[in-house]
Design an enzyme around this catalytic site. Structure first.
Site: not given
Ligand code: NAD
Ligand code: TYD
Length: 356
Positions: A57, A132-134, A158, A160, A162, A215, A222, A257
Site C-alpha cells: 500500500d 485527471t481532468d475531472e 472520486y 474531489a 484526486k 446512462y 468525454r 458517450n
Molecule cells: P486502475 O483503477 O485501473 O488502477 C489503479 C491501480 O492502483 C490498481 O492496480 C490498484 O491495485 C492500485 N492501488 C489502488 N490503491 C492502492 C494503494 N493504496 N496502494 C498501492 N496501489 C494501489 O486505475 P487507472 O485507470 O490505471 O488510473 C491510474 C491513475 O491515472 C489514477 O491515479 C487515475 O486517477 C489516473 N487517471 C485515470 C484516467 C482513466 O481514464 N483511467 C484518466 C486520467 C487519470
Molecule cells: P467511465 O468510464 O466510468 O469514466 P468517467 O466517469 O471517469 O468519465 O464513464 C465514461 C462515461 O460513460 C461517463 O459519462 C459515464 C458513462 N457510462 C455509461 O453511460 N454507461 C456505463 O455503463 C458506464 C460504465 C459509463
C-alpha cells in the site's frame, strides 16, 4: 531505476510495459492489488529482472521507506488510486484512504528519502503525480477546454479525492521544495482496461449478448486518449517537464458517450458480426443517469505540445479500432477478470513475493 505505484492497474501496467520496451532502466512496481490490480497485465515481464513487483500500500510508510532506501529510485511515478466514479458514489472511504491519505503518506516518505540524497541526486530527483481532468469539474457545451489554470471544481467523491491529492503534491513542492510534476489527463482507453469502465464494458457486454447500458441521454462528452499516448506523455514530462508545473494531457477527441457506443457497435459488426445478422446497436439500453453526472470534459493540451513537443500518435479512429481488436484477440484476459480467476493466479504465482 524508477518506482512506479499502481503499476498493475490499467494505465500503470501499460506504462511499465512501454517503459521497459523503450529502455533498459529497471522498475520497482508497488501495487496493493485491489480489485483493479491484475498481475496478468504484467505477464509478459515474467522472468524479466528489470521488473520487481511488490504487493503493498502506498499508505504503508514503513514499506515505502524500505523500498526507497533499498532501491534508491531517481524518480517516483504515482498511478496508485481508486479510480472509478461509480464506485466512489457507492462508497468513498477507500478513495479518501488511498487518494488522499495514501498520497500524503507517500509524499512524506519520498520527502524523507529525497532530503537525504547527495546534492546531485537530490537535484535530479522527480515525483510525478498522475491525475485527471475531472478535478476541473464540468464544462458548458460551448466553454473552452480546460487549461492548467482552470479553477478546481470537482463534483464526484472520486474527483474531489484526486483534487485533494493534487493540492497536497503542489503544497509539498511549495512548502518543502520537493521536485514534483503533475499531469492531468482526460479519459483513457486501450488494452488492459478493466471492463467496468465505459469502453471495455460495452465491448465485453456486446460480445456476451448483454444490454449496453447508456446512462441518461448519452449526450455527456468525454475527451478520449489512447493509453499508449498517455504513457508517452508521462515519459516526456518526466524527462523534461519543469519542476512544480502541471501539464494537461488530452487527445483532442471530444465524443458523446452515445457516439462512442455506436462506434464500438459498428466496429464489432465489421470484425465479429452477430450470427443473427442484427447490429450490436440493438443491444443499447438507456438506464438511469449517474447522480451528479458531469456533462462535459475537454482538455487543452497545448502547453504540453508547446513546451515539450508532445502530441498523441493515435486518432480516435485508429485507437478504438486497435482497442476493439485487442479485446477480440484476448478473450482469456477478459474471462480471467470476469471470473476473478486472476486473483487465484496471483496467489499461486506471486504469493511468495508479497510485500518487501
Ligand atoms: P486502475 O483503477 O485501473 O488502477 C489503479 C491501480 O492502483 C490498481 O492496480 C490498484 O491495485 C492500485 N492501488 C489502488 N490503491 C492502492 C494503494 N493504496 N496502494 C498501492 N496501489 C494501489 O486505475 P487507472 O485507470 O490505471 O488510473 C491510474 C491513475 O491515472 C489514477 O491515479 C487515475 O486517477 C489516473 N487517471 C485515470 C484516467 C482513466 O481514464 N483511467 C484518466 C486520467 C487519470
Ligand atoms: P467511465 O468510464 O466510468 O469514466 P468517467 O466517469 O471517469 O468519465 O464513464 C465514461 C462515461 O460513460 C461517463 O459519462 C459515464 C458513462 N457510462 C455509461 O453511460 N454507461 C456505463 O455503463 C458506464 C460504465 C459509463
Amino acid at each position: 531505476m524508477i518506482l512506479v505505484t499502481g503499476g498493475a492497474g490499467f494505465i500503470g501496467s501499460n506504462f511499465v510495459l512501454d517503459w521497459l520496451a523503450e529502455g533498459a532502466e529497471p522498475v520497482v512496481n508497488l501495487d496493493k492489488l485491489t480489485y483493479a490490480g491484475n498481475l496478468a497485465n504484467l505477464a509478459p515481464l515474467k522472468g524479466d529482472a528489470r521488473h520487481v513487483f511488490v504487493q503493498g500500500d502506498i499508505g504503508d510508510a514503513a514499506l515505502v521507506d524500505r523500498l526507497l532506501a533499498g532501491h534508491r529510485p531517481r524518480a517516483v511515478v504515482n498511478f496508485a488510486a481508486e479510480s472509478h466514479v461509480d464506485r466512489s458514489i457507492h462508497g468513498a472511504e477507500d478513495f479518501i484512504a488511498t487518494n488522499v491519505v495514501g498520497t500524503f503518506r507517500l509524499l512524506e516518505a519520498v520527502r524523507g528519502y529525497w532530503g537525504g540524497l547527495p546534492e546531485a541526486e537530490r537535484a535530479a530527483f522527480r515525483f510525478l503525480h498522475v491525475s485527471t481532468d475531472e478535478v476541473y469539474g464540468s464544462l458548458a457545451p460551448d466553454a473552452p477546454a480546460f487549461t492548467e489554470d482552470h479553477v478546481f471544481e470537482p463534483n464526484s467523491p472520486y474527483s474531489a479525492s484526486k483534487a485533494a491529492s493534487d493540492h497536497l503534491v503542489r503544497a509539498w513542492h511549495h512548502t518543502h521544495g520537493l521536485p514534483v510534476l503533475t499531469t492531468n489527463c482526460s479519459n483513457n482507453y486501450g488494452p488492459l482496461h478493466f471492463p467496468e469502465k465505459l469502453i471495455p464494458l460495452m465491448i465485453v457486454n456486446a460480445l456476451a449478448g448483454k444490454p449496453l447500458p447508456v446512462y441518461g441521454d448519452g449526450q455527456q462528452v468525454r475527451d478520449w486518449l489512447y493509453v499508449k499516448d498517455h504513457c508517452s506523455a508521462i515519459r516526456r514530462v518526466l524527462a523534461a517537464g519543469r519542476v512544480g508545473e502541471t501539464y494537461n494531457v488530452g487527445g483532442w477527441n471530444e465524443k458523446t458517450n452515445l457516439a462512442i457506443v455506436h462506434t464500438i457497435c459498428d466496429l464489432l459488426d465489421e470484425l465479429s458480426p452477430r450470427t443473427d445478422g442484427q447490429s450490436y446497436r440493438s443491444q443499447i439500453t438507456h438506464v438511469t443517469d449517474r447522480p451528479g453526472h458531469d456533462r462535459r470534459y475537454a482538455i487543452d493540451a497545448r502547453k504540453l505540445e508547446r513546451e515539450l513537443g508532445w502530441r498523441p500518435a493515435e486518432t480516435f479512429e485508429t485507437g478504438i479500432r486497435k482497442t476493439v481488436a485487442w479485446y477480440l484477440a484476448n478473450p482469456d484476459w477478459v474471462q480471467g477478470v470476469q471470473s476473478g480467476a486472476y486473483r487465484d493466479w496471483v496467489a499461486a504465482q506471486y504469493g511468495a513475493t508479497s510485500a518487501a
